[in-house]
Design an enzyme around this catalytic site. Structure first.
Site, mmCIF file in Angstrom:
data_model
loop_
_atom_site.group_PDB
_atom_site.id
_atom_site.type_symbol
_atom_site.label_atom_id
_atom_site.label_comp_id
_atom_site.label_asym_id
_atom_site.label_seq_id
_atom_site.Cartn_x
_atom_site.Cartn_y
_atom_site.Cartn_z
ATOM 1 N N GLY A 11 -8.969 -2.996 -0.188
ATOM 2 C CA GLY A 11 -8.758 -2.418 1.153
ATOM 3 C C GLY A 11 -10.018 -1.746 1.663
ATOM 4 C CB ALA A 12 -13.497 -2.188 0.671
ATOM 5 N NE ARG A 14 -7.430 -1.447 9.021
ATOM 6 C CZ ARG A 14 -6.877 -2.614 8.688
ATOM 7 N NH1 ARG A 14 -7.637 -3.693 8.610
ATOM 8 N NH2 ARG A 14 -5.592 -2.702 8.426
ATOM 9 C CG ASN A 88 -7.827 2.196 -0.257
ATOM 10 O OD1 ASN A 88 -7.450 3.325 0.076
ATOM 11 N ND2 ASN A 88 -8.182 1.279 0.637
ATOM 12 C CB SER A 140 1.356 8.054 0.021
ATOM 13 O OG SER A 140 1.851 8.767 1.140
ATOM 14 C CE1 TYR A 153 2.194 3.458 2.502
ATOM 15 C CE2 TYR A 153 3.035 5.708 2.471
ATOM 16 C CZ TYR A 153 1.973 4.826 2.498
ATOM 17 O OH TYR A 153 0.677 5.312 2.524
ATOM 18 C CB ALA A 155 10.440 2.946 -3.292
ATOM 19 C CB ALA A 156 5.478 0.980 -2.863
ATOM 20 C CE LYS A 157 0.773 3.936 -0.800
ATOM 21 N NZ LYS A 157 -0.523 3.349 -1.182
HETATM 22 P P1 NDP Z 1 -5.758 1.100 6.903
HETATM 23 O O1 NDP Z 1 -4.558 0.448 7.510
HETATM 24 O O2 NDP Z 1 -6.757 1.748 7.787
HETATM 25 O O3 NDP Z 1 -6.519 0.069 5.947
HETATM 26 C C1 NDP Z 1 -5.800 -0.677 5.009
HETATM 27 C C2 NDP Z 1 -6.763 -1.489 4.173
HETATM 28 O O4 NDP Z 1 -5.990 -2.276 3.254
HETATM 29 C C3 NDP Z 1 -7.590 -2.433 4.993
HETATM 30 O O5 NDP Z 1 -8.869 -2.532 4.454
HETATM 31 C C4 NDP Z 1 -6.852 -3.756 4.849
HETATM 32 O O6 NDP Z 1 -7.762 -4.831 4.971
HETATM 33 C C5 NDP Z 1 -6.334 -3.643 3.420
HETATM 34 N N1 NDP Z 1 -5.173 -4.489 3.180
HETATM 35 C C6 NDP Z 1 -3.925 -4.376 3.704
HETATM 36 N N2 NDP Z 1 -3.140 -5.359 3.259
HETATM 37 C C7 NDP Z 1 -3.900 -6.119 2.433
HETATM 38 C C8 NDP Z 1 -3.655 -7.289 1.670
HETATM 39 N N3 NDP Z 1 -2.466 -7.905 1.663
HETATM 40 N N4 NDP Z 1 -4.661 -7.803 0.940
HETATM 41 C C9 NDP Z 1 -5.887 -7.213 0.934
HETATM 42 N N5 NDP Z 1 -6.176 -6.107 1.630
HETATM 43 C C10 NDP Z 1 -5.201 -5.566 2.376
HETATM 44 O O7 NDP Z 1 -5.166 2.147 5.842
HETATM 45 P P2 NDP Z 1 -5.732 3.527 5.310
HETATM 46 O O8 NDP Z 1 -7.185 3.454 5.115
HETATM 47 O O9 NDP Z 1 -5.163 4.605 6.144
HETATM 48 O O10 NDP Z 1 -4.977 3.603 3.907
HETATM 49 C C11 NDP Z 1 -5.583 3.236 2.675
HETATM 50 C C12 NDP Z 1 -4.640 3.604 1.550
HETATM 51 O O11 NDP Z 1 -4.334 4.992 1.617
HETATM 52 C C13 NDP Z 1 -3.310 2.860 1.601
HETATM 53 O O12 NDP Z 1 -2.884 2.537 0.304
HETATM 54 C C14 NDP Z 1 -2.378 3.881 2.212
HETATM 55 O O13 NDP Z 1 -1.039 3.663 1.838
HETATM 56 C C15 NDP Z 1 -2.935 5.166 1.626
HETATM 57 N N6 NDP Z 1 -2.589 6.348 2.391
HETATM 58 C C16 NDP Z 1 -3.040 6.528 3.673
HETATM 59 C C17 NDP Z 1 -2.695 7.658 4.383
HETATM 60 C C18 NDP Z 1 -3.168 7.945 5.765
HETATM 61 O O14 NDP Z 1 -2.765 8.975 6.331
HETATM 62 N N7 NDP Z 1 -4.007 7.126 6.359
HETATM 63 C C19 NDP Z 1 -1.815 8.683 3.780
HETATM 64 C C20 NDP Z 1 -1.403 8.389 2.442
HETATM 65 C C21 NDP Z 1 -1.782 7.263 1.776
HETATM 66 P P3 NDP Z 1 -7.471 -6.222 5.717
HETATM 67 O O15 NDP Z 1 -6.503 -5.945 6.840
HETATM 68 O O16 NDP Z 1 -8.828 -6.649 6.155
HETATM 69 O O17 NDP Z 1 -6.906 -7.087 4.645
#
Ligand code: NDP
Length: 246
Positions: A11-12, A14, A88, A140, A153, A155-157
């Site tokens: 998830g790098a 963004r 992530n 989370s 969400y 449950a997964a976390k």
């Molecule tokens: P964003 O929605 O901004 O980014 C999510 C990232 O995950 C993107 O890089 C996206 O890349 C990637 N991603 C999503 N689905 C897939 C997939 N199937 N395969 C590969 N990559 C995937 O989320 P955040 O940065 O806000 O969140 C990051 C983590 O932090 C998550 O696990 C979230 O649950 C957790 N979190 C966030 C909170 C918040 O307030 N923001 C609070 C608590 C936890 P792409 O779309 O290019 O695949």
């Protein structure tokens, strides 16, 4: 074999994952940034290289479990080592329990929990071989205290915390640690569409009275994944401005 410690960050492309990748590259790691979107990953690699760091982009859909296992094994083979795994990548498909579809449940459990299990399982062998490992799973506060509309969400976390403690127990003697970081509300695409009335309520519940930044999470990942953090394992660290305190 890479001279730098090699870190996979999923998830790098963004948000929090991008900030973690930039921070680990600053720390001297070779960062393998993973996501589905190629363009933002290439930008990440350019930004890291422009700052004197080292990085590679790999596209992978985390809900394709065979691809996830191949990705982790492939990185270990290509670089001759795998030291750090930051799980992530995550999605939300919010709905109240009574209205939640099986598909909304399954897609969140697959991406946020099963993909992490598959990645951790594949990472254990190269980490054991290298006699060093740092697994950091991004959970989370929803998984700690629940959140209306997020049964899937939460449950997964919450599942990640149990998975992580178990990994810590199973491989601790191999110099591999496993920890969760549980962000509270962080300003990213995931939270940008919250209505301002909800944001006001959220700010009211946070001790520091504001949402966090992706860099707040990245700073914690930096320490937990460092060589210095060898005696820190099986923990879930809430980085939430004092919202939950649990
Ligand atoms: P964003 O929605 O901004 O980014 C999510 C990232 O995950 C993107 O890089 C996206 O890349 C990637 N991603 C999503 N689905 C897939 C997939 N199937 N395969 C590969 N990559 C995937 O989320 P955040 O940065 O806000 O969140 C990051 C983590 O932090 C998550 O696990 C979230 O649950 C957790 N979190 C966030 C909170 C918040 O307030 N923001 C609070 C608590 C936890 P792409 O779309 O290019 O695949």
């Amino acid at each position: 074999m890479s001279e730098r410690r090699v870190a996979i960050v999923t998830g790098a492309s963004r948000g929090i994952g991008r900030a973690i990748a930039l921070r680990l590259a600053q720390d001297g790691r070779h960062v393998v940034g993973v996501a589905r979107s190629e363009g933002p990953l290439s930008e990440l690699v350019s930004d890291i290289e422009a700052a004197g760091g080292s990085a590679t982009a790999k596209t992978c859909d985390m809900s394709d479990f065979d691809a996830v296992a191949q990705l982790v094994e492939g990185v270990a083979e290509e670089f001759g080592r795998l030291d750090i795994l930051v799980n992530n990548a995550g999605i939300t498909r919010d709905n109240l329990l009574m209205r939640m579809s099986d598909d909304e449940w399954d897609s969140v459990i697959d991406t946020n929990l099963k993909a992490v299990f598959v990645a951790c399982r594949a990472a254990c062998r190269p980490m054991m071989r290298g006699k060093f490992g740092r697994v950091v799973n991004i959970a989370s506060t929803s998984g700690l205290v629940g959140n209306s509309g997020q049964a899937n969400y939460a449950a997964a976390k919450a599942g990640l915390t149990g998975l992580t403690k178990t990994i810590a127990r199973e491989v601790g003697k191999k110099n591999i640690t496993a920890n969760c970081i549980a962000p509270g509300f962080i300003q990213t695409d995931m939270t940008k569409d919250l209505p301002s009335s909800v944001l006001d309520q959220i700010r009211g519940a946070i001790s520091t009275k504001d949402l966090g930044n992706p860099e707040d999470i990245a700073a914690c990942v930096s320490y937990v994944s460092s060589d210095d953090a060898g005696y820190l394992t099986g923990q879930t660290i809430a980085v939430d401005g004092g919202m939950t305190m649990c």
